[in-house]
Design a protein around this motif. Structure first.
Motif, PDB file in Angstrom:
ATOM      1  N   VAL A   1       0.844  -1.199   0.000  1.00  0.00           N
ATOM      2  CA  VAL A   1       0.000   0.000   0.000  1.00  0.00           C
ATOM      3  C   VAL A   1       0.878   1.249   0.000  1.00  0.00           C
ATOM      4  CG1 VAL A   1      -1.589   1.391   1.383  1.00  0.00           C
ATOM      5  CG2 VAL A   1      -1.994  -1.060   1.111  1.00  0.00           C
ATOM      6  N   VAL A   2       1.858   1.259   0.874  1.00  0.00           N
ATOM      7  CA  VAL A   2       2.743   2.420   0.982  1.00  0.00           C
ATOM      8  C   VAL A   2       3.535   2.610  -0.314  1.00  0.00           C
ATOM      9  CG1 VAL A   2       4.690   3.425   2.221  1.00  0.00           C
ATOM     10  CG2 VAL A   2       2.929   2.167   3.475  1.00  0.00           C
ATOM     11  N   ASN A   3       4.035   1.520  -0.881  1.00  0.00           N
ATOM     12  CA  ASN A   3       4.839   1.617  -2.102  1.00  0.00           C
ATOM     13  C   ASN A   3       4.014   2.096  -3.293  1.00  0.00           C
ATOM     14  OD1 ASN A   3       7.149   0.728  -0.782  1.00  0.00           O
ATOM     15  ND2 ASN A   3       6.762  -1.420  -1.240  1.00  0.00           N
ATOM     16  N   ILE A   4       2.780   1.596  -3.411  1.00  0.00           N
ATOM     17  CA  ILE A   4       1.908   2.011  -4.512  1.00  0.00           C
ATOM     18  C   ILE A   4       1.517   3.481  -4.344  1.00  0.00           C
ATOM     19  CG2 ILE A   4      -0.398   1.713  -5.508  1.00  0.00           C
ATOM     20  CD1 ILE A   4       1.621  -0.359  -6.430  1.00  0.00           C
ATOM     21  N   ALA A   5       1.216   3.865  -3.123  1.00  0.00           N
ATOM     22  CA  ALA A   5       0.878   5.266  -2.858  1.00  0.00           C
ATOM     23  C   ALA A   5       2.064   6.176  -3.190  1.00  0.00           C
ATOM     24  CB  ALA A   5       0.465   5.442  -1.400  1.00  0.00           C
ATOM     25  N   LYS A   6       3.258   5.719  -2.857  1.00  0.00           N
ATOM     26  CA  LYS A   6       4.455   6.498  -3.162  1.00  0.00           C
ATOM     27  C   LYS A   6       4.654   6.639  -4.661  1.00  0.00           C
ATOM     28  CE  LYS A   6       9.463   6.598  -2.425  1.00  0.00           C
ATOM     29  NZ  LYS A   6      10.639   5.883  -1.849  1.00  0.00           N
ATOM     30  N   LEU A   7       4.396   5.562  -5.413  1.00  0.00           N
ATOM     31  CA  LEU A   7       4.529   5.599  -6.870  1.00  0.00           C
ATOM     32  C   LEU A   7       3.586   6.634  -7.469  1.00  0.00           C
ATOM     33  CD1 LEU A   7       5.685   4.394  -9.492  1.00  0.00           C
ATOM     34  CD2 LEU A   7       3.902   2.635  -9.373  1.00  0.00           C
ATOM     35  N   ALA A   8       2.337   6.630  -7.011  1.00  0.00           N
ATOM     36  CA  ALA A   8       1.360   7.603  -7.500  1.00  0.00           C
ATOM     37  C   ALA A   8       1.720   9.018  -7.071  1.00  0.00           C
ATOM     38  CB  ALA A   8      -0.034   7.230  -6.996  1.00  0.00           C
ATOM     39  N   TYR A   9       2.174   9.146  -5.844  1.00  0.00           N
ATOM     40  CA  TYR A   9       2.575  10.454  -5.294  1.00  0.00           C
ATOM     41  C   TYR A   9       3.666  11.091  -6.147  1.00  0.00           C
ATOM     42  CZ  TYR A   9       4.524  13.677  -1.745  1.00  0.00           C
ATOM     43  OH  TYR A   9       5.004  14.774  -1.056  1.00  0.00           O
ATOM     44  N   GLU A  10       4.655  10.288  -6.519  1.00  0.00           N
ATOM     45  CA  GLU A  10       5.772  10.806  -7.323  1.00  0.00           C
ATOM     46  C   GLU A  10       5.336  11.104  -8.751  1.00  0.00           C
ATOM     47  OE1 GLU A  10       8.644   7.731  -6.870  1.00  0.00           O
ATOM     48  OE2 GLU A  10       9.313   8.422  -4.885  1.00  0.00           O
ATOM     49  N   LYS A  11       4.487  10.250  -9.325  1.00  0.00           N
ATOM     50  CA  LYS A  11       4.004  10.475 -10.685  1.00  0.00           C
ATOM     51  C   LYS A  11       3.174  11.745 -10.765  1.00  0.00           C
ATOM     52  CE  LYS A  11       2.729   9.796 -14.950  1.00  0.00           C
ATOM     53  NZ  LYS A  11       3.688  10.010 -16.069  1.00  0.00           N
ATOM     54  N   ALA A  12       2.322  11.960  -9.784  1.00  0.00           N
ATOM     55  CA  ALA A  12       1.419  13.118  -9.797  1.00  0.00           C
ATOM     56  C   ALA A  12       2.107  14.412  -9.379  1.00  0.00           C
ATOM     57  CB  ALA A  12       0.232  12.854  -8.880  1.00  0.00           C
ATOM     58  N   GLY A  13       3.259  14.302  -8.722  1.00  0.00           N
ATOM     59  CA  GLY A  13       3.941  15.498  -8.250  1.00  0.00           C
ATOM     60  C   GLY A  13       3.205  16.180  -7.117  1.00  0.00           C
ATOM     61  N   TRP A  14       2.538  15.393  -6.269  1.00  0.00           N
ATOM     62  CA  TRP A  14       1.740  15.982  -5.200  1.00  0.00           C
ATOM     63  C   TRP A  14       2.579  16.685  -4.147  1.00  0.00           C
ATOM     64  CZ3 TRP A  14      -1.364  10.867  -5.286  1.00  0.00           C
ATOM     65  CH2 TRP A  14      -2.399  10.977  -6.229  1.00  0.00           C
ATOM     66  N   GLY A  15       3.865  16.327  -4.031  1.00  0.00           N
ATOM     67  CA  GLY A  15       4.721  17.008  -3.075  1.00  0.00           C
ATOM     68  C   GLY A  15       5.016  18.429  -3.502  1.00  0.00           C
ATOM     69  N   GLU A  16       5.475  18.599  -4.752  1.00  0.00           N
ATOM     70  CA  GLU A  16       5.806  19.927  -5.250  1.00  0.00           C
ATOM     71  C   GLU A  16       4.566  20.732  -5.604  1.00  0.00           C
ATOM     72  OE1 GLU A  16       6.728  17.084  -6.586  1.00  0.00           O
ATOM     73  OE2 GLU A  16       8.851  16.862  -6.081  1.00  0.00           O
ATOM     74  N   GLN A  17       3.583  20.052  -6.212  1.00  0.00           N
ATOM     75  CA  GLN A  17       2.404  20.743  -6.723  1.00  0.00           C
ATOM     76  C   GLN A  17       1.424  21.135  -5.624  1.00  0.00           C
ATOM     77  OE1 GLN A  17      -0.515  18.495  -9.169  1.00  0.00           O
ATOM     78  NE2 GLN A  17      -0.131  20.019 -10.764  1.00  0.00           N
ATOM     79  N   LEU A  18       1.217  20.240  -4.666  1.00  0.00           N
ATOM     80  CA  LEU A  18       0.188  20.463  -3.657  1.00  0.00           C
ATOM     81  C   LEU A  18       0.723  20.552  -2.237  1.00  0.00           C
ATOM     82  CD1 LEU A  18      -2.446  17.957  -5.078  1.00  0.00           C
ATOM     83  CD2 LEU A  18      -2.357  20.421  -5.426  1.00  0.00           C
TER      84      LEU A  18
END
Length: 236
Positions: free
Chosen positions: A169-186
């Protein structure tokens, strides 16, 4: 459906109609000592000692740690559907969805969960309903939207008895997080810094739709479809 403005999604594959799937909701809110929701939605640090002490699974009718552990092990050993040799397929980004402001709000990932992990979740749900038939099961009828689901609440149990699924769960969430750019964008915290607010096994056999609703108090929602997409319709 209608969602909280600050809530962003991770979609694994298609879902709905005669399907079962596992939903894990990730939150970064701090759980206070007197927080009644802490029973079902602690941050990670609140459940680790339960595994070490083999305790903490009491529904008011006695301790169930040993019962759950034995049930899960027996169910998996007796299952003919457990895949011993996993395919080499790795999680792959399939598609993304953006909102009117061009922000990514959904990431679809293929091969997000292995066959043996699917079996592990299904058996854990069966054992949960056996030992917690009232406190961890709810036939949810969303009357206003005409939808609903049968929900088995597996938080804490998932982390303790299916740790490989929790890590996934954590790894899949991390993959999506990085693809979407939620750290920088949001400016959202990364998934590994958060805890699981809830993990649920959902069955739509008695319902034809989910219906609009809000997952308030959450940061990410991760959906794993546990049914073969060839066996149902809808969810595009």
């Amino acid at each position: 459906g209608r969602r909280h403005q600050s809530h962003y999604f991770i979609k694994m594959v298609k879902f709905f109609q005669a399907i079962v799937f596992c939903v894990v909701i990730i939150s970064c809110r701090e759980a206070k000592a007197d927080d009644t929701a802490q029973k079902w939605s602690p941050r990670n640090k609140y459940w680790r000692h339960l595994l070490k002490e083999q305790s903490g699974l009491d529904d008011g009718n006695g301790e169930h740690f040993d019962d759950m552990q034995s049930c899960v092990r027996t169910a998996l050993s007796e299952s003919n559907d457990v895949v011993l040799q996993e395919k080499t397929a790795v999680p792959t980004i399939v598609d993304t969805l953006t909102d009117s402001q061009n922000r990514t709000v959904l990431v679809e990932i293929g091969n997000a969960i292995t066959p043996s992990q699917v079996e592990s979740v299904k058996r854990l749900a069966e054992c949960t309903r056996l030992y917690f038939p009232e406190s961890r099961f709810d036939h949810r009828d969303f009357e206003l939207s005409g939808g609903g689901n049968d929900c088995t609440f597996m938080n804490i149990l998932l982390q303790i008895f299916s740790p490989e699924v929790y890590e996934n769960v954590v790894n899949i969430a991390k993959l999506a997080y990085e693809k979407a750019g939620w750290g920088e964008q949001l400016r959202l915290r990364p998934p590994h810094m958060c805890g699981l607010r809830t993990s649920e096994y959902l069955n739509y056999k008695e319902f034809k739709r989910l219906g609009g609703h809000a997952d308030t108090g959450s940061l990410f929602t991760v959906l794993f479809a546990l049914s073969d997409p060839k066996l149902y319709q809808g969810g595009e």
